[in-house]
Each structure stands twice: as structure tokens, then as C-alpha cells.
Design an enzyme around this catalytic site. Structure first.
Site, PDB file in Angstrom:
ATOM      1  N   CYS A  77       0.867  -1.177   0.000  1.00  0.00           N
ATOM      2  CA  CYS A  77       0.000   0.000   0.000  1.00  0.00           C
ATOM      3  C   CYS A  77       0.901   1.223   0.000  1.00  0.00           C
ATOM      4  O   CYS A  77       1.594   1.484   0.977  1.00  0.00           O
ATOM      5  CB  CYS A  77      -0.914  -0.006   1.224  1.00  0.00           C
ATOM      6  SG  CYS A  77      -1.889   1.499   1.388  1.00  0.00           S
ATOM      7  N   CYS A 228      -5.361   5.748  -3.881  1.00  0.00           N
ATOM      8  CA  CYS A 228      -4.632   4.487  -3.719  1.00  0.00           C
ATOM      9  C   CYS A 228      -3.231   4.710  -4.270  1.00  0.00           C
ATOM     10  O   CYS A 228      -3.062   5.018  -5.451  1.00  0.00           O
ATOM     11  CB  CYS A 228      -5.341   3.358  -4.459  1.00  0.00           C
ATOM     12  SG  CYS A 228      -4.405   1.801  -4.514  1.00  0.00           S
TER      13      CYS A 228
END
Length: 326
Positions: A77, A228
């Protein structure tokens, strides 16, 4: 038991950060999933896109594991890595660190402020693969780069890549972005389907002007997010592949949560991506947690806000004003 955490965000992709480096919590993966399901629920608890667990590493400064709000574990991430990297750097008194993730050991370092008075960190996004088996994507071919997938849409050109999270991207026009097309495609590939057995992150990219793009992502295990990090990195790479942007040059990537910078580097046919953006701490909290057979019972004992959120709102206003021109 009592636990301490920090609410943090990168481009308003928000997380709860729990330090396990001293091993005083001794969570197993079942408890980590339980915590993600309970504490990330925005209706009944603190709310977040996921939990960042910071652990000791045998080979690097620290290890990051991330559990999404649905209890699944993500391999990487980018926005979370910036927050984890800042936490580790400040904990160890360093300007840069190496963080172990599921697929690679990645460098994180403090960067000049993206916007005045906003803590900014640069993280390495790698490895990058276009092999469909690395996503995986079940098609009778090795790669999918700017091509149609008739099972998903008759008009869009898709690119599939792993960075290392799996991503499916498409460059779209404003009317396509404003329709329900992305939601329809994203839900299809993240339910049981014959293309993506493990699901996939789906990003729609809008070209704004040279050196600037907008990216919106439906994140596997989460849904639509403000941003994201790996998706913005993958999307920037795609725009460089089609010559809309240039390698080695920072690209402004706008999102619903603000903006970041991405720069794509190529060496002997392999790519790495620098993701540069905020790592904002929102508040620290102390909770009482009771693991039960039915899940988790929790209560907030203490909550102390940081002052960084107000400054980040100015960056958001700047980003919204820019996007209003398109």
C-alpha cells in the site's frame, strides 16, 4: 487489554497504525483480521480503509503489514507505506529507512514538503510486472497493454500490471468518469469471476494536461477510496508508456483526497516508481479491547488530535481548484 494507535492518512486514504515492534500485543493473524473488521467500520468505530501493523524485521528497519477494512491482507500500500515510513523514521530518529513488505524491501525517505508545512515522504513502488500470471489475470496471453477486454467493456482500452498489487487501468473521458461504468466493472471483477480469481484494483485515469493526471480507484477489499498509492503509481506508468507523460519527470497525480507526485524510472526494461506525498497524523488514541468469540468489544479511553489536518485541507482546496478547470 489496552492498545495505542495513530489515525493517519496519505491523500485521505486513511489508516489506523499499530506499533507491534515491542511485541507487547502479540497479535496473531486472526486477531489482526478481527481488529481490522471491528475498528475500520465507519458506522460503529473509528473508521479507516485499513490497519497498518508495524513489526520488527530481521533484515530492515521495520516490517509493514496491512489489513484492509474487510479483513483481507494487501501485499502493499503506497499511501500506507508513507505513513508507516514516517512513523518508523521518527521512532528511530532517521531521515530514511527501509521497510519490509510482503513482496519487497522498499526505501522510504523524508522529502521536501509537497505543500507548505505538510510532512512529505517519498517511497519506492516496486517490483513492477506486466505478466498476467503475476496479477493473476486468466487470459490466453502474456500481457495486456492498452487493449480491449470485451467481457468488461466494448470501448475501453485496458492495461493490467502488478506493482506488486494487481491493477487494471483505463484512460477515460469525463463523461465515462461521471457514469457508473467504473463501479459496474469493478464490482464484476471483484466478485467471483473467470478473469481475476483474486480480484483486482480498478483505476480510471483522466489526462488533464502534460504532466498532470487524475486517478480514481476502486480498491480491492475496500471499494472506492479517496486515493490508492500503488494505483496512482501504476496509472502514471501507463501514461508514460503511451507517451502522454515522460519517464524520469515528476507527474502531478490528482485524486479525490488531494494530490501526490509520481516519477517513473526505467533501467534495462525494468521500472520503479517514486511516490511522493503527505503522511499526515490525525490523532492518537488509546483503546480498551476485548477479544470475544463473537468478535471484538472496544471502547475509546483517550483521543488526542494532531494539528496537521488543518494544513492538509489547504492542499485539498488547491487540488479542487485546479480540477475545477477541467
Amino acid at each position: 487489554m489496552q492498545i495505542e494507535l495513530i489515525k493517519c492518512h496519505g491523500s485521505n486514504n486513511d489508516f489506523l497504525l499499530i506499533d507491534e515492534m515491542e511485541s507487547r500485543y502479540q497479535f496473531d493473524d486472526h486477531k489482526r483480521r478481527q481488529l481490522a473488521l471491528a475498528l475500520c467500520d465507519r458506522k460503529s468505530s473509528l473508521g479507516a480503509d485499513g490497519i497498518l501493523y508495524i513489526l520488527d524485521s530481521a533484515d530492515t528497519d521495520a516490517k509493514m503489514r496491512i489489513f484492509n477494512s474487510d479483513g483481507s491482507e494487501a501485499s502493499m500500500c503506497g499511501n500506507g507505506l508513507r505513513c508507516a515510513g514516517r512513523y518508523v523514521c521518527e521512532k528511530l530518529g532517521k531521515e530514511e529507512a527501509v521497510i519490509e513488505t510482503m513482496k519487497a524491501n522498499l526505501q522510504v525517505k523524508k522529502h521536501d514538503a509537497l505543500y507548505p508545512d505538510i510532512p512529505t515522504y517519498q517511497v519506492e513502488i516496486s517490483p513492477v510486472s506486466f505478466k498476467l500470471e503475476d496479477l493473476p489475470l486468466n487470459m490466453d496471453r502474456e500481457t495486456l497493454i492498452q487493449e480491449k477486454v470485451h467481457q468488461l467493456d466494448e470501448d475501453l482500452l485496458f492495461t493490467a500490471l502488478a506493482v506488486p498489487n494487481p491493477h487494471l487501468t483505463a484512460i477515460v473521458q469525463k463523461d465515462q468518469l461521471e457514469s457508473n461504468l467504473q463501479k459496474k466493472i469493478s464490482e464484476k471483477v471483484n466478485r467471483p469471476n473467470n478473469l481475476f480469481p483474486d480480484g483486482v484494483n480498478v483505476s480510471f485515469i483522466r489526462l488533464l494536461e502534460k504532466g498532470s493526471i487524475y486517478v480514481r480507484t476502486f480498491e480491492r477489499g475496500v471499494g472506492f477510496t479517496n486515493a490508492c498509492g500503488t494505483a496512482m503509481s501504476a496509472s502514471t506508468l501507463v501514461t508514460c508508456l503511451i507517451k502522454e507523460n515522460e519517464l524520469e519527470k515528476p507527474i502531478n497525480v490528482y485524486n479525490n483526497g488531494g494530490m501526490v507526485l509520481c516519477a517513473v524510472h526505467e533501467k534495462q526494461g525494468s521500472y520503479t516508481i517514486d511516490l511522493i506525498g503527505n503522511a499526515t497524523f490525525v490523532y492518537s488514541a488509546r483503546l480498551e479491547i476485548d477479544f470475544t468469540e463473537k468478535g471484538i468489544v472496544s471502547g475509546i479511553l483517550e483521543k488526542e488530535p494532531y494539528s496537521e489536518g488543518l494544513q492538509y485541507e489547504k492542499l485539498q482546496e488547491h487540488a479542487r481548484a485546479y480540477l475545477a478547470n477541467f
